[in-house]
Design an enzyme around this catalytic site. Structure first.
Site, mmCIF file in Angstrom:
data_model
loop_
_atom_site.group_PDB
_atom_site.id
_atom_site.type_symbol
_atom_site.label_atom_id
_atom_site.label_comp_id
_atom_site.label_asym_id
_atom_site.label_seq_id
_atom_site.Cartn_x
_atom_site.Cartn_y
_atom_site.Cartn_z
ATOM 1 N N PRO A 18 0.846 -1.213 0.000
ATOM 2 C CA PRO A 18 0.000 0.000 0.000
ATOM 3 C C PRO A 18 0.871 1.249 0.000
ATOM 4 O O PRO A 18 1.787 1.370 0.806
ATOM 5 C CB PRO A 18 -0.779 -0.129 1.316
ATOM 6 C CG PRO A 18 0.019 -1.053 2.176
ATOM 7 C CD PRO A 18 0.761 -1.974 1.260
ATOM 8 N N THR A 26 0.529 5.462 -0.260
ATOM 9 C CA THR A 26 -0.196 6.732 -0.340
ATOM 10 C C THR A 26 0.428 7.613 -1.415
ATOM 11 O O THR A 26 1.637 7.823 -1.419
ATOM 12 C CB THR A 26 -0.128 7.427 1.046
ATOM 13 O OG1 THR A 26 -0.915 6.661 1.942
ATOM 14 C CG2 THR A 26 -0.642 8.847 0.994
ATOM 15 N N ARG A 34 -2.600 -5.296 8.595
ATOM 16 C CA ARG A 34 -1.213 -4.807 8.657
ATOM 17 C C ARG A 34 -0.889 -4.378 10.081
ATOM 18 O O ARG A 34 -1.649 -3.640 10.703
ATOM 19 C CB ARG A 34 -1.015 -3.638 7.700
ATOM 20 C CG ARG A 34 0.459 -3.393 7.435
ATOM 21 C CD ARG A 34 0.720 -2.478 6.262
ATOM 22 N NE ARG A 34 1.833 -3.005 5.484
ATOM 23 C CZ ARG A 34 2.700 -2.261 4.805
ATOM 24 N NH1 ARG A 34 2.561 -0.964 4.756
ATOM 25 N NH2 ARG A 34 3.698 -2.811 4.142
ATOM 26 N N GLN A 62 -6.763 -0.967 1.271
ATOM 27 C CA GLN A 62 -6.331 -0.734 2.648
ATOM 28 C C GLN A 62 -7.190 0.365 3.280
ATOM 29 O O GLN A 62 -7.279 1.467 2.735
ATOM 30 C CB GLN A 62 -4.860 -0.306 2.709
ATOM 31 C CG GLN A 62 -4.380 -0.257 4.156
ATOM 32 C CD GLN A 62 -2.994 0.309 4.325
ATOM 33 O OE1 GLN A 62 -2.717 1.431 3.927
ATOM 34 N NE2 GLN A 62 -2.101 -0.466 4.917
ATOM 35 N N GLY A 104 12.089 -2.990 2.771
ATOM 36 C CA GLY A 104 13.496 -3.058 2.390
ATOM 37 C C GLY A 104 13.888 -4.262 1.551
ATOM 38 O O GLY A 104 15.074 -4.558 1.424
ATOM 39 N N TYR A 164 -0.978 4.982 13.348
ATOM 40 C CA TYR A 164 -2.310 5.550 13.103
ATOM 41 C C TYR A 164 -3.305 5.081 14.185
ATOM 42 O O TYR A 164 -2.914 4.403 15.133
ATOM 43 C CB TYR A 164 -2.761 5.231 11.668
ATOM 44 C CG TYR A 164 -1.788 5.830 10.675
ATOM 45 C CD1 TYR A 164 -1.565 7.217 10.661
ATOM 46 C CD2 TYR A 164 -1.041 5.050 9.802
ATOM 47 C CE1 TYR A 164 -0.645 7.795 9.802
ATOM 48 C CE2 TYR A 164 -0.114 5.627 8.933
ATOM 49 C CZ TYR A 164 0.084 6.994 8.937
ATOM 50 O OH TYR A 164 1.006 7.568 8.102
#
Ligand SMILES: Cc1cc2nc3c(=O)[nH]c(=O)nc-3n(C[C@H](O)[C@H](O)[C@H](O)COP(=O)(O)O)c2cc1C
Length: 364
Positions: free
Chosen positions: A25, A27, A228, A100, A298, A181
């Site tokens: 996901p 943004t 997630r 998501q 990564g 969040y």
């Protein structure tokens, strides 16, 4: 050519995947007025392969959920209608598309909130970070601590958002319970300072998250739900005094709920003898969870192939590489060089630049 584990098929519950390279996901801040735009259909379809899994960017569950400019929502009829052609474009090429869904909680600003009100959270402690990753100054407002009687409304917002996502044609949803969040603001004791049934013990701090997931499961079915988590990351000043206990508790609880997948964000992979290694902490989460495991954070071609070969994950999500390489699975197949990503255009409003103009192999 040798077979690469990343390019082998995988059955994720009801979904037959033809390979294990997942779009993470991301943004992209190109949804004007929180409405998904037609240019997103091109962006996502460029990154679609037959039988490939894509996870759409963080998408707001309500008008209090936003924390960034121009991020999409899925709480109105207009949002649902705007998502439909985007989902159709992915399905036309045989992709499997999860949405998501998120609520940013205190990681927001008055300017993103209805009537300029304070953002909501588990707490009334503000984020005191003063500079963002991009060096720009930050000034997070003091959030308003949700009263216990308000919580069912937010749980319901998530449930409705999941229903809307299915109505828009998505194959499933991913609950964003990571990265500092709202849900993580409840999960972690470095932020959650409540004394009601949503704070204190692990059971209480995970209650909000698990109520949301249960409500969504009741609405759309567990086999369409992914989650997630980032127990080992301390983003936006969201930390926990015992991340191992939190990680294991969540992995076991989600296993019991039979959700389709668990998608932990890495604490960055650790180096050992000069080689990258998946931390043992994540492996214990994997062992405790009986569904599909997706790692992210990564990875490149070599490391992705390695973690699948050694069985420490089922799928690997790629963020920045997939952003910059619409044909990433093809490039992995051919061991072709990768386009470099340009972080300065990650979150600009332009509908093309840094979005749909990264070249494909044939054209590069
Ligand atoms: C521009 C950008 C936007 C992101 N947006 C989201 C998001 O909306 N939701 C989320 O869970 N993670 C988000 N992430 C994190 C990525 O999904 C991914 O975990 C991270 O980039 C690490 O993977 P990578 O090393 O392959 O890029 C974002 C990352 C970037 C670079």
């Amino acid at each position: 050519m040798e077979e690469q584990p990343l390019l082998t098929p995988y059955q994720m519950g009801r979904f037959q995947l033809s390979h294990r390279v997942v779009l993470a996901p991301l943004t992209r801040c190109r949804s004007y007025n929180n409405v998904p735009q037609p240019h997103a259909a091109l962006y996502y379809s460029q990154r679609t392969t037959k039988g490939g899994l894509l996870i759409a960017e963080g998408t707001g569950v309500s008008e209090t959920a936003q924390g960034y400019p121009r991020t999409p929502g899925i709480w109105t009829k207009e949002h649902v209608e705007a998502w439909k052609p985007i989902v159709d474009a992915v399905h036309a090429k045989g992709g499997i598309f999860f949405c998501q869904i998120w609520h940013c909680g205190r990681a927001s600003d008055y300017s993103y909130q209805p009537n300029g009100q304070a953002p909501v959270s588990s707490t009334d402690k503000r984020i005191t970070l003063e500079v963002g990753e991009d060096g720009k100054p930050l000034n997070y407002p003091i959030p308003r601590k949700l009263a216990p009687e308000e919580i069912p409304q937010i749980v319901n917002d998530f449930r409705l958002a999941a229903r809307n996502a299915i109505d828009a044609g998505f194959d499933g949803i991913e609950v964003h319970a990571a990265s500092g969040y709202l849900i993580e603001q409840f999960l972690k004791d470095g932020v959650n300072d409540r004394t009601d049934k949503y704070g204190g013990s692990l059971e209480n701090r995970t209650r909000f998250c698990l109520e949301i997931i249960q409500a969504i499961i009741d609405e759309i079915g567990a086999d369409r739900v992914g989650v997630r988590l980032s127990p080992y990351l301390d983003l936006l000043q969201c930390s926990d005094s015992n991340p191992n206990a939190l990680a294991l508790y969540m992995a076991k609880s989600l296993s019991k709920l039979n959700v389709a997948y668990l998608h932990p964000v890495e604490p960055r992979m650790v180096h050992e003898d000069g080689k990258l290694k998946v931390p043992d902490a994540l492996l214990s989460m994997r062992k405790a969870f009986n569904g599909t495991f997706i790692v992210a954070g990564g990875y490149d071609r070599e490391e992705g192939n390695k973690v699948i070969a050694e069985g420490s994950t089922d799928l690997v999500a790629f963020g920045r590489h997939f952003l910059a390489n619409p044909d990433l699975p093809k490039r992995f197949e051919l061991n072709a060089p990768l386009n470099k990503y340009d972080w300065s255009t990650f979150c600009v409003p332009d509908p093309v630049v840094g979005y749909t103009d990264y070249p494909f192999l044939d054209a590069s």
